[in-house]
Design a protein around this motif. Structure first.
Motif, PDB file in Angstrom:
ATOM      1  N   SER A 276       0.840  -1.210   0.000  1.00 35.21           N
ATOM      2  CA  SER A 276       0.000   0.000   0.000  1.00 35.21           C
ATOM      3  C   SER A 276       0.864   1.244   0.000  1.00 35.21           C
ATOM      4  CB  SER A 276      -0.892   0.076   1.233  1.00 35.21           C
ATOM      5  OG  SER A 276      -1.492  -1.128   1.479  1.00 35.21           O
ATOM      6  N   LEU A 277       1.902   1.207   0.825  1.00 36.58           N
ATOM      7  CA  LEU A 277       2.761   2.382   0.936  1.00 36.58           C
ATOM      8  C   LEU A 277       3.454   2.653  -0.400  1.00 36.58           C
ATOM      9  CD1 LEU A 277       3.730   4.470   2.929  1.00 36.58           C
ATOM     10  CD2 LEU A 277       5.576   2.953   3.591  1.00 36.58           C
ATOM     11  N   LEU A 278       3.902   1.584  -1.029  1.00 33.00           N
ATOM     12  CA  LEU A 278       4.548   1.724  -2.333  1.00 33.00           C
ATOM     13  C   LEU A 278       3.591   2.342  -3.339  1.00 33.00           C
ATOM     14  CD1 LEU A 278       6.568  -1.509  -3.193  1.00 33.00           C
ATOM     15  CD2 LEU A 278       7.317   0.833  -3.495  1.00 33.00           C
ATOM     16  N   ARG A 279       2.370   1.822  -3.323  1.00 35.94           N
ATOM     17  CA  ARG A 279       1.395   2.268  -4.302  1.00 35.94           C
ATOM     18  C   ARG A 279       1.053   3.741  -4.093  1.00 35.94           C
ATOM     19  NH1 ARG A 279      -3.758  -1.268  -5.238  1.00 35.94           N
ATOM     20  NH2 ARG A 279      -3.355  -1.581  -3.052  1.00 35.94           N
ATOM     21  N   LEU A 280       0.845   4.092  -2.821  1.00 40.00           N
ATOM     22  CA  LEU A 280       0.506   5.474  -2.492  1.00 40.00           C
ATOM     23  C   LEU A 280       1.643   6.413  -2.884  1.00 40.00           C
ATOM     24  CD1 LEU A 280      -1.458   7.397  -1.112  1.00 40.00           C
ATOM     25  CD2 LEU A 280      -0.347   6.905   1.043  1.00 40.00           C
ATOM     26  N   ASP A 386      -8.280  14.403  10.702  1.00 44.60           N
ATOM     27  CA  ASP A 386      -6.976  13.747  10.645  1.00 44.60           C
ATOM     28  C   ASP A 386      -6.975  12.383   9.970  1.00 44.60           C
ATOM     29  OD1 ASP A 386      -5.627  15.777  12.005  1.00 44.60           O
ATOM     30  OD2 ASP A 386      -6.388  15.032  13.917  1.00 44.60           O
ATOM     31  N   VAL A 387      -8.151  11.760   9.879  1.00 45.33           N
ATOM     32  CA  VAL A 387      -8.148  10.356   9.468  1.00 45.33           C
ATOM     33  C   VAL A 387      -7.667  10.147   8.036  1.00 45.33           C
ATOM     34  CG1 VAL A 387      -9.861   9.563  11.121  1.00 45.33           C
ATOM     35  CG2 VAL A 387     -10.592  10.389   8.872  1.00 45.33           C
ATOM     36  N   PHE A 388      -7.651  11.220   7.237  1.00 44.59           N
ATOM     37  CA  PHE A 388      -7.152  11.053   5.871  1.00 44.59           C
ATOM     38  C   PHE A 388      -5.630  11.182   5.798  1.00 44.59           C
ATOM     39  CE2 PHE A 388     -11.571  12.323   4.714  1.00 44.59           C
ATOM     40  CZ  PHE A 388     -11.896  11.151   4.051  1.00 44.59           C
ATOM     41  N   ASN A 389      -5.026  11.530   6.926  1.00 41.71           N
ATOM     42  CA  ASN A 389      -3.560  11.657   6.915  1.00 41.71           C
ATOM     43  C   ASN A 389      -2.896  10.288   6.946  1.00 41.71           C
ATOM     44  OD1 ASN A 389      -3.895  14.378   6.978  1.00 41.71           O
ATOM     45  ND2 ASN A 389      -3.525  14.577   9.181  1.00 41.71           N
ATOM     46  N   GLU A 390      -1.765  10.197   6.272  1.00 38.65           N
ATOM     47  CA  GLU A 390      -1.016   8.947   6.261  1.00 38.65           C
ATOM     48  C   GLU A 390      -0.734   8.489   7.686  1.00 38.65           C
ATOM     49  OE1 GLU A 390       2.648   9.140   3.576  1.00 38.65           O
ATOM     50  OE2 GLU A 390       1.448  10.893   3.091  1.00 38.65           O
ATOM     51  N   PHE A 391      -0.878   7.229   7.928  1.00 38.58           N
ATOM     52  CA  PHE A 391      -0.543   6.553   9.186  1.00 38.58           C
ATOM     53  C   PHE A 391      -1.441   6.937  10.355  1.00 38.58           C
ATOM     54  CE2 PHE A 391       3.626   6.961   6.983  1.00 38.58           C
ATOM     55  CZ  PHE A 391       3.683   5.641   6.556  1.00 38.58           C
ATOM     56  N   THR A 405      -3.047  -0.318   8.903  1.00 33.50           N
ATOM     57  CA  THR A 405      -1.869   0.391   8.407  1.00 33.50           C
ATOM     58  C   THR A 405      -1.996   1.900   8.575  1.00 33.50           C
ATOM     59  OG1 THR A 405      -2.808   0.526   6.202  1.00 33.50           O
ATOM     60  CG2 THR A 405      -1.410  -1.367   6.688  1.00 33.50           C
ATOM     61  N   GLY A 406      -3.234   2.373   8.625  1.00 33.30           N
ATOM     62  CA  GLY A 406      -3.417   3.821   8.652  1.00 33.30           C
ATOM     63  C   GLY A 406      -3.173   4.431   7.281  1.00 33.30           C
ATOM     64  N   LEU A 407      -3.148   3.579   6.272  1.00 31.52           N
ATOM     65  CA  LEU A 407      -2.901   4.098   4.924  1.00 31.52           C
ATOM     66  C   LEU A 407      -4.160   4.078   4.058  1.00 31.52           C
ATOM     67  CD1 LEU A 407       0.535   2.482   4.030  1.00 31.52           C
ATOM     68  CD2 LEU A 407       0.055   4.878   4.471  1.00 31.52           C
ATOM     69  N   GLY A 408      -5.124   3.261   4.457  1.00 30.93           N
ATOM     70  CA  GLY A 408      -6.305   3.041   3.618  1.00 30.93           C
ATOM     71  C   GLY A 408      -7.019   4.324   3.243  1.00 30.93           C
ATOM     72  N   LEU A 409      -7.328   5.155   4.226  1.00 27.19           N
ATOM     73  CA  LEU A 409      -8.101   6.361   3.935  1.00 27.19           C
ATOM     74  C   LEU A 409      -7.265   7.380   3.178  1.00 27.19           C
ATOM     75  CD1 LEU A 409     -10.286   6.893   7.104  1.00 27.19           C
ATOM     76  CD2 LEU A 409     -10.868   5.851   4.927  1.00 27.19           C
ATOM     77  N   SER A 410      -5.981   7.440   3.464  1.00 25.77           N
ATOM     78  CA  SER A 410      -5.179   8.422   2.736  1.00 25.77           C
ATOM     79  C   SER A 410      -5.048   7.996   1.276  1.00 25.77           C
ATOM     80  CB  SER A 410      -3.833   8.658   3.425  1.00 25.77           C
ATOM     81  OG  SER A 410      -2.837   7.860   2.942  1.00 25.77           O
ATOM     82  N   MET A 411      -5.019   6.693   1.064  1.00 26.90           N
ATOM     83  CA  MET A 411      -5.025   6.165  -0.306  1.00 26.90           C
ATOM     84  C   MET A 411      -6.361   6.481  -0.982  1.00 26.90           C
ATOM     85  SD  MET A 411      -3.064   4.321  -2.339  1.00 26.90           S
ATOM     86  CE  MET A 411      -3.329   3.600  -3.942  1.00 26.90           C
ATOM     87  N   ALA A 412      -7.461   6.269  -0.243  1.00 27.29           N
ATOM     88  CA  ALA A 412      -8.790   6.520  -0.802  1.00 27.29           C
ATOM     89  C   ALA A 412      -8.910   7.982  -1.243  1.00 27.29           C
ATOM     90  CB  ALA A 412      -9.857   6.186   0.228  1.00 27.29           C
ATOM     91  N   LYS A 413      -8.444   8.860  -0.392  1.00 23.26           N
ATOM     92  CA  LYS A 413      -8.514  10.297  -0.704  1.00 23.26           C
ATOM     93  C   LYS A 413      -7.693  10.604  -1.952  1.00 23.26           C
ATOM     94  CE  LYS A 413      -7.256  14.644   1.549  1.00 23.26           C
ATOM     95  NZ  LYS A 413      -8.308  15.589   1.239  1.00 23.26           N
ATOM     96  N   GLU A 414      -6.496  10.045  -1.979  1.00 22.70           N
ATOM     97  CA  GLU A 414      -5.607  10.275  -3.118  1.00 22.70           C
ATOM     98  C   GLU A 414      -6.287   9.800  -4.421  1.00 22.70           C
ATOM     99  OE1 GLU A 414      -2.576  11.626  -2.408  1.00 22.70           O
ATOM    100  OE2 GLU A 414      -1.877  11.704  -4.479  1.00 22.70           O
TER     101      GLU A 414
END
Lengths: 445, 132
Positions: A276-280, A386-391, A405-414
């Motif tokens: 996920s981190l790589l993809r983001l 804050d929930v859209f922030n990475e991690f 991971t705390g990455l899901g929502l930041s990925m969704a936003k992106e």
């Protein structure tokens, strides 16, 4: 980059000057008319109208010349523009002096208008050039006063406005010129100082901004490299564990199999996180994704199907209301499906047994509005931002589900924003709704 | 019938040896090369029935280059190539830009790392049966 910006703003200001000059011409004609016809002030009307005409022609020529330089974006354009601006200001000083000459000279209070020229020069030209303009104004106006005083040139008095004979009063003329001179230089000094300050600050901001972008790029590259490295190690770990776990190196007893499985499970989790981190990061860096047009309705059904079993196993009522007219959407099918599945599985994850999860989709002309509602634990209001922030993971989410991971929502936003859509949240302790809009034909941003 | 000969070209010893164990469980004859040069030598010495090729070795695209070389060479173009990569197609390397069109790949199939034993065996069996 900076050079071009400077040029662009120079060109803009040159155009602005031309526009101001049209107004000045209109003002001159108007002022002459009002002074002569309404206040009955005696002035050399004809000469002033002719002057207005000359300025009009000159301004039209400038307009054409500027239009032409607009088409060239060469390096010399900056210097050409600067030269044009300098000549313009000089010509303006000359015209103003000529106007004053035909309208009373020292008797005419419009000599104050020299100050406008000084301010404009100070903002557009270099410091040295601005002082040159000031000197030119002082000399031109001084010459006018001197020649008028000596009677070398014809005096056109403003009869009916100012007392006669001012221009022959030596002490008055000298005093007037002295004050004029000091004012001109002071105005240029003050204006250029302020402008220099502003420019310095502007440069500082630009610099800081560039540095920030640079740092962000370095950070992203760093993350990319590190995650990539970790991923290849993880892949090796998993490959080895898989071989052992599959019993290919001999049978395992129950306890051994369990522990290999646990190790495998953790490696899998870590792998997902890294992916996920790589993809983001990659998306942030390149902004690139494959774009196709596909039936969005199917994607909605698929995403829903992906979480249905999990919902059933938690005794959660999962339903959908999908507008049957929803048709094609253009964008990244993979990323959008990932996003929706992710949001839906979040909803299931954070909803207690016996709750409900609903997927709604409405066709709204140019976009599709998707709503994912749950009767879960909700997001504390102070954490919604804050929930859209990475991690970032909301405090109650961390308590409910330990690993995430705390990455899901930041990925969704992106993903949503890359598609030109919006994503937002409404939440209460009784549940949360995610809203997202996906433009049907998203311009890739 | 003699079991198929498989050549693994991968610079990661752990992964290539794990794959060896998996493949040997089905009695394939497996040999390993650490980079494309060594791989080419191995192919010339003893032509394999299938090649498993890693994408990133000494250079990030070594696998691609080698895949293309294999395809262009009449001697080797019939050997099926299974590409293994830690970078997913959809999000990773730009396969399209690399290939020039949507479908072109210098290999016959590819799988993600970490390779699941079952998936690896299935893909290998499929490619071998196709080439027969």
């Amino acid at each position: 980059m900076e050079e071009v910006l400077e040029q662009a703003s120079l060109a803009r200001r040159a155009h602005w000057l031309v526009k101001l000059r049209w107004l000045a011409i209109a003002f001159l004609v108007g002022a002459v008319f009002v002074a002569r016809r309404i206040f009955n002030i005696h002035l050399h009307e004809q000469a002033l109208y002719i002057l207005a005409g000359v300025i009009l022609v000159y301004n039209a020529m400038l307009y054409v010349a500027l239009r032409r330089t607009d088409r060239h974006t060469t390096e010399q354009m900056g210097t050409t523009l600067n030269r044009i601006l300098f000549l313009q200001s000089s010509a303006d000083l000359f015209f103003l002096t000529a106007i004053l000459y035909f309208s009373g000279g020292i008797e005419n209070p419009f000599s104050f208008y020299f100050m406008f020229h000084m301010i404009i020069s100070s903002t557009l030209l270099s410091r040295v050039q601005s002082y040159m303009q000031a000197t030119m104004a002082v000399v031109l106006f001084g010459l006018l006063l001197l020649l008028d005083y000596q009677g070398v040139i014809t005096h056109y008095p403003l009869r009916g406005f100012a007392p006669e004979g001012l221009h022959t009063d030596g002490r008055f003329v000298l005093g007037y010129w002295f004050v004029f001179t000091t004012t001109v230089y002071l105005v240029v000094y003050l204006a250029t100082s302020i402008v220099a300050q502003l420019r310095k600050q502007q440069a500082r901001y630009r610099n800081a901004n560039e540095q920030l972008q640079q740092k962000d790029l370095i950070k992203n590259e760093y993350v990319l490299r590190v995650t990539h490295d970790i991923k290849s190690h993880l892949a090796a770990i998993k490959s080895c564990l898989d071989v052992v776990g599959a019993g290919m190196l001999g049978p395992l007893n129950e306890k051994q199999a369990e522990f290999v499985e646990r190790a495998n499970h953790r490696a899998e989790k870590c792998m997902k996180f890294i992916s996920s981190l790589l993809r983001l990061t990659r998306m942030r860096m390149t902004g690139h994704f494959d774009r196709t047009c596909f039936p969005f309705k199917n994607l909605l059904y698929d995403s829903f199907a992906a979480i249905e079993d999990r919902a059933v196993s938690k005794n959660i009522t999962a339903t959908y209301e999908i507008d049957p007219v929803i048709d094609q959407v253009c964008g990244s099918e993979v990323l959008l499906e990932d996003t929706l599945t992710n949001l839906l599985s979040n909803a299931v994850k954070y909803t207690p047994n016996g709750g409900t999860v609903t997927l709604r989709a409405k066709d709204q002309k140019h976009e599709v509005l998707v709503e994912i509602s749950d009767t879960g634990i909700g997001i504390p209001p102070e954490e919604i931002g804050d929930v859209f922030n990475e991690f970032y993971r909301a405090s109650n989410a961390r308590e409910t589900v330990r690993d995430g991971t705390g990455l899901g929502l930041s990925m969704a936003k992106e993903v949503v924003e890359r598609h030109g859509g919006r994503i937002w949240i409404e939440s209460s302790p009784d549940g949360t709704t995610f809203f997202l809009t996906i433009p049907k034909d998203s311009a890739v941003s | 019938m003699q079991e198929a000969k498989i050549l693994i070209i991968d610079d990661d010893p752990d992964i290539s040896e794990a794959m060896t164990v998996v493949l040997e469980s089905k009695n394939y004859q497996v040999s390993i090369a650490r980079n494309s040069r060594e791989g080419m030598d191995r192919i010339q010495d003893d032509k394999p029935d299938l090649i498993i090729l890693d994408v990133m070795m000494d250079t990030p695209q070594e696998g691609f280059t080698m895949g293309r070389q294999l395809q262009e060479n009449p001697e080797t173009k019939d050997i099926p190539v299974l590409m293994v990569t830690a970078v997913k197609e959809k999000t990773g390397l730009d396969f399209k830009a690399e290939a020039g069109d949507d479908t072109w790949l210098p290999v016959d199939d590819f799988i993600d790392k970490p390779v699941k034993p079952q998936v690896l065996l299935e893909k290998v069996a499929k490619l071998l049966s196709k080439s027969k």
